[in-house]
Write a protein that holds these residues in place. Structure first.
Motif, PDB file in Angstrom:
ATOM      1  N   LEU A 176       0.832  -1.208   0.000  1.00 31.97           N
ATOM      2  CA  LEU A 176       0.000   0.000   0.000  1.00 31.97           C
ATOM      3  C   LEU A 176       0.862   1.251   0.000  1.00 31.97           C
ATOM      4  CD1 LEU A 176      -2.751  -1.233   2.461  1.00 31.97           C
ATOM      5  CD2 LEU A 176      -3.152  -0.477   0.107  1.00 31.97           C
ATOM      6  N   GLY A 177       2.106   1.116   0.427  1.00 35.12           N
ATOM      7  CA  GLY A 177       3.054   2.223   0.322  1.00 35.12           C
ATOM      8  C   GLY A 177       3.482   2.445  -1.121  1.00 35.12           C
ATOM      9  N   ALA A 178       3.438   1.371  -1.913  1.00 41.43           N
ATOM     10  CA  ALA A 178       3.773   1.492  -3.335  1.00 41.43           C
ATOM     11  C   ALA A 178       2.601   2.081  -4.112  1.00 41.43           C
ATOM     12  CB  ALA A 178       4.156   0.126  -3.911  1.00 41.43           C
ATOM     13  N   ALA A 179       1.390   1.683  -3.777  1.00 40.35           N
ATOM     14  CA  ALA A 179       0.193   2.228  -4.420  1.00 40.35           C
ATOM     15  C   ALA A 179      -0.955   2.201  -3.413  1.00 40.35           C
ATOM     16  CB  ALA A 179      -0.181   1.410  -5.659  1.00 40.35           C
ATOM     17  N   PRO A 180      -1.604   3.347  -3.178  1.00 40.00           N
ATOM     18  CA  PRO A 180      -2.712   3.386  -2.218  1.00 40.00           C
ATOM     19  C   PRO A 180      -3.975   2.785  -2.810  1.00 40.00           C
ATOM     20  CG  PRO A 180      -2.438   5.531  -3.234  1.00 40.00           C
ATOM     21  CD  PRO A 180      -1.361   4.646  -3.805  1.00 40.00           C
ATOM     22  N   LEU A 181      -5.005   2.670  -1.999  1.00 42.32           N
ATOM     23  CA  LEU A 181      -6.297   2.183  -2.481  1.00 42.32           C
ATOM     24  C   LEU A 181      -6.951   3.228  -3.374  1.00 42.32           C
ATOM     25  CD1 LEU A 181      -7.640   0.780   0.922  1.00 42.32           C
ATOM     26  CD2 LEU A 181      -6.836  -0.568  -1.034  1.00 42.32           C
ATOM     27  N   VAL A 182      -7.740   2.795  -4.344  1.00 40.58           N
ATOM     28  CA  VAL A 182      -8.582   3.713  -5.110  1.00 40.58           C
ATOM     29  C   VAL A 182      -9.564   4.354  -4.122  1.00 40.58           C
ATOM     30  CG1 VAL A 182     -10.385   3.865  -6.870  1.00 40.58           C
ATOM     31  CG2 VAL A 182      -8.418   2.378  -7.246  1.00 40.58           C
ATOM     32  N   ALA A 183      -9.683   5.675  -4.184  1.00 37.23           N
ATOM     33  CA  ALA A 183     -10.539   6.377  -3.219  1.00 37.23           C
ATOM     34  C   ALA A 183     -12.005   6.248  -3.611  1.00 37.23           C
ATOM     35  CB  ALA A 183     -10.115   7.840  -3.129  1.00 37.23           C
ATOM     36  N   ASN A 184     -12.527   5.026  -3.536  1.00 32.18           N
ATOM     37  CA  ASN A 184     -13.915   4.767  -3.917  1.00 32.18           C
ATOM     38  C   ASN A 184     -14.447   3.655  -3.016  1.00 32.18           C
ATOM     39  OD1 ASN A 184     -16.290   3.859  -5.061  1.00 32.18           O
ATOM     40  ND2 ASN A 184     -15.564   4.028  -7.183  1.00 32.18           N
ATOM     41  N   PRO A 185     -15.021   4.051  -1.849  1.00 32.46           N
ATOM     42  CA  PRO A 185     -15.468   3.061  -0.863  1.00 32.46           C
ATOM     43  C   PRO A 185     -16.445   2.045  -1.456  1.00 32.46           C
ATOM     44  CG  PRO A 185     -15.533   5.256   0.090  1.00 32.46           C
ATOM     45  CD  PRO A 185     -15.228   5.425  -1.375  1.00 32.46           C
ATOM     46  N   GLY A 186     -17.327   2.489  -2.359  1.00 37.75           N
ATOM     47  CA  GLY A 186     -18.308   1.566  -2.954  1.00 37.75           C
ATOM     48  C   GLY A 186     -17.609   0.459  -3.726  1.00 37.75           C
ATOM     49  N   LEU A 187     -16.617   0.839  -4.509  1.00 35.84           N
ATOM     50  CA  LEU A 187     -15.848  -0.140  -5.283  1.00 35.84           C
ATOM     51  C   LEU A 187     -15.109  -1.101  -4.352  1.00 35.84           C
ATOM     52  CD1 LEU A 187     -14.558  -1.111  -8.006  1.00 35.84           C
ATOM     53  CD2 LEU A 187     -12.745   0.570  -7.587  1.00 35.84           C
ATOM     54  N   VAL A 239     -20.716  -3.648 -13.967  1.00 36.41           N
ATOM     55  CA  VAL A 239     -20.606  -2.319 -14.585  1.00 36.41           C
ATOM     56  C   VAL A 239     -21.260  -1.263 -13.698  1.00 36.41           C
ATOM     57  CG1 VAL A 239     -21.288  -0.916 -16.571  1.00 36.41           C
ATOM     58  CG2 VAL A 239     -20.440  -3.247 -16.912  1.00 36.41           C
ATOM     59  N   ARG A 240     -22.423  -1.628 -13.118  1.00 37.61           N
ATOM     60  CA  ARG A 240     -23.135  -0.685 -12.253  1.00 37.61           C
ATOM     61  C   ARG A 240     -22.275  -0.332 -11.026  1.00 37.61           C
ATOM     62  NH1 ARG A 240     -27.614  -3.718 -11.874  1.00 37.61           N
ATOM     63  NH2 ARG A 240     -27.233  -4.385  -9.735  1.00 37.61           N
ATOM     64  N   GLN A 241     -21.651  -1.343 -10.446  1.00 39.36           N
ATOM     65  CA  GLN A 241     -20.865  -1.118  -9.233  1.00 39.36           C
ATOM     66  C   GLN A 241     -19.592  -0.328  -9.522  1.00 39.36           C
ATOM     67  OE1 GLN A 241     -21.389  -1.852  -6.047  1.00 39.36           O
ATOM     68  NE2 GLN A 241     -23.361  -2.874  -6.315  1.00 39.36           N
ATOM     69  N   ILE A 242     -18.987  -0.609 -10.654  1.00 45.06           N
ATOM     70  CA  ILE A 242     -17.733   0.074 -10.993  1.00 45.06           C
ATOM     71  C   ILE A 242     -18.011   1.541 -11.315  1.00 45.06           C
ATOM     72  CG2 ILE A 242     -15.856   0.125 -12.690  1.00 45.06           C
ATOM     73  CD1 ILE A 242     -15.798  -2.227 -10.732  1.00 45.06           C
ATOM     74  N   ARG A 243     -19.191   1.797 -11.829  1.00 44.06           N
ATOM     75  CA  ARG A 243     -19.545   3.142 -12.270  1.00 44.06           C
ATOM     76  C   ARG A 243     -19.742   4.083 -11.090  1.00 44.06           C
ATOM     77  NH1 ARG A 243     -24.469   3.351 -16.377  1.00 44.06           N
ATOM     78  NH2 ARG A 243     -23.046   1.920 -17.386  1.00 44.06           N
ATOM     79  N   LYS A 244     -20.168   3.550  -9.939  1.00 41.38           N
ATOM     80  CA  LYS A 244     -20.502   4.386  -8.784  1.00 41.38           C
ATOM     81  C   LYS A 244     -19.339   5.262  -8.370  1.00 41.38           C
ATOM     82  CE  LYS A 244     -24.071   1.683  -6.466  1.00 41.38           C
ATOM     83  NZ  LYS A 244     -24.270   0.658  -5.440  1.00 41.38           N
TER      84      LYS A 244
END
Lengths: 277, 157
Positions: free
Chosen positions: A61-72, A272-277
């Motif tokens: 996670l120090g190399a790459a953080p989480l995508v800032a999208n709690p729903g995803l 697709v619906r979930q990724i779009r959120k």
């Protein structure tokens, strides 16, 4: 067993030489040393596996953080946990994360932490494809592929009983070395046979979860169609067999399972619906 | 995330993707092995892949349109990438950098081999990761919503 064989040779050699006045060899101390090396390797138990995994996960996670999208993130955790429950290690502290990186890759960390990159998720078309990839990574955790590689490497990288120290003392320098080594392993990859085994397990685990078993092969075909020179693929291609070889291996060994469970849901719309959120 | 979703729709809706037949394959009228065989496509036949259903891919070949076993195909034309794939991704990244401004550390952090090898711990992100974990019950309801049912499947030997 290697340690035992070595021990047997030492004992044989030493007792033979002892008759010829071989001085000052403390056979008891030698026996202890050999025992300790063997013990340290065998004795990484589940709590230690989980603790090592958390430290390695923190570095990734120090190399790459989480995508800032709690729903995803929650969505991927639901898919992953549902799959993990179908396995022989259902109650590990499973956690799944989408790393914010354009690279195409996924990582399995000992103890039940799984990462996929945004770059890989972007190229998927359905939940069944996601399930196939998560199933592959879950397979690595089930068979302790990375843990074994860490043990093996640590044994040669850390002298004597240093692995034992690294496990006991979570703040010491040996620990730091162990975790650095464990993280660096993700830049070098596993044995090819581990990857091909994880592919077979991934197909089974996705099918157990009720998904179309062709999800993983489908992702592999997508990767196959990408430009191999694309820098986003560099590390994944360096650390995994080529997609064509992985597909051939699945086709050879998994055709019956693939076909028996090819009619199960793909859930492309939900994905697709979930990724779009 | 809107750009991301647009990207996702591309492979779903794109009309055709070049593919090559890697082993002799029967072109079937329907995605099933007992469906009528329209033709046999020899190895190295170039086709367009249209959609996938289970283990079958619908293709357009010189011999007509039909279904072949998915694993009889290699996607991607002869030595060409999927048109625009990396270009679209690049556009996505540029757009993302422009709007979010969170990409300023590019070059320091990242998932290339050396970046992983030199990564430092990130306890704050680890705490977030733990927060998103799903428990068994939540995962089971999620599966039910998707009409997924667990099946017993043995591991291969």
């Amino acid at each position: 067993m290697k340690a035992l064989a070595l021990l047997a040779m030492l004992v044989a050699a030493t007792s033979a030489q002892a008759q010829f006045r071989m001085p000052n060899i403390d056979i008891n101390k030698m026996v202890d040393t050999v025992k300790n090396v063997g013990k340290a390797v065998k004795d990484i138990d589940e709590p230690e596996e989980i603790a090592i995994g958390k430290d390695v996960a923190s570095r990734l996670l120090g190399a790459a953080p989480l995508v800032a999208n709690p729903g995803l993130q929650r969505y991927v955790n639901n898919v992953g946990r549902w799959l993990a429950v179908q396995t022989e290690r259902p109650d590990l502290p499973w956690q799944f994360g989408v790393l914010d990186s354009p690279n195409v890759n996924a990582f399995a960390v000992p103890g039940g932490t799984i990462f996929v990159t945004r770059g890989l998720v972007e190229r998927m078309r359905s939940e069944a494809e996601l399930a196939g990839v998560l199933g592959h990574e879950i397979g690595h955790v089930l068979r302790k592929h990375h843990l074994k590689a860490i043990q093996k490497g640590a044994q040669s990288a850390l002298a004597g009983d240093a692995l034992g120290h690294a496990l006991r003392d979570r703040a010491g320098p040996a620990r730091d070395k162990l975790i650095a080594f464990g993280t660096e392993m993700y830049s070098r990859g596993l044995d090819k046979s581990d990857e091909l085994e994880a592919d077979r397990l991934g197909v089974v685990i996705a099918a157990r979860g009720g998904y179309d078993a062709y999800g993983l092969p489908s992702v592999l075909q997508t990767l196959q169609a990408m430009n191999a020179q694309d820098s986003a693929l560099a590390l994944m291609f360096k650390t995994h067999p080529a997609p064509a070889e992985r597909l051939d291996s699945l086709s050879e060994k998994m055709q019956p399972v693939l076909d028996a469970y090819s009619g199960q849901p793909q859930l492309a719309e939900r994905f697709v619906r979930q990724i779009r959120k | 995330m809107r750009i991301l979703s647009l990207l996702l729709l591309v492979p779903l809706l794109a009309a055709a993707e070049p593919a090559t037949v890697i082993r002799p394959a029967e072109l079937k009228q329907e995605p099933a092995s007992d469906a009528a065989t329209l033709a046999t496509l020899p190895e190295n036949t170039a086709v367009d892949a249209l959609e996938r259903k289970g283990g079958w891919t619908r293709v357009k070949a010189g011999a007509g349109e039909g279904w072949v076993r998915m694993l009889s195909l290699r996607l991607g034309g002869a030595a060409t990438a999927k048109p625009g794939a990396s270009g679209l991704t690049q556009a996505f990244n540029v757009a993302r950098t422009g709007t979010s401004g969170t990409q300023t550390t590019t070059g320091v952090r990242g998932l290339d081999a050396d970046q992983i090898a030199n990564a430092q711990p990130n306890p704050a992100e680890l705490a977030k990761l733990e927060k998103f974990a799903a428990n068994r019950d939540a995962a089971a309801s999620f599966a039910t919503e998707g009409k997924l049912s667990a099946t017993s499947v043995a591991y291969p030997k």
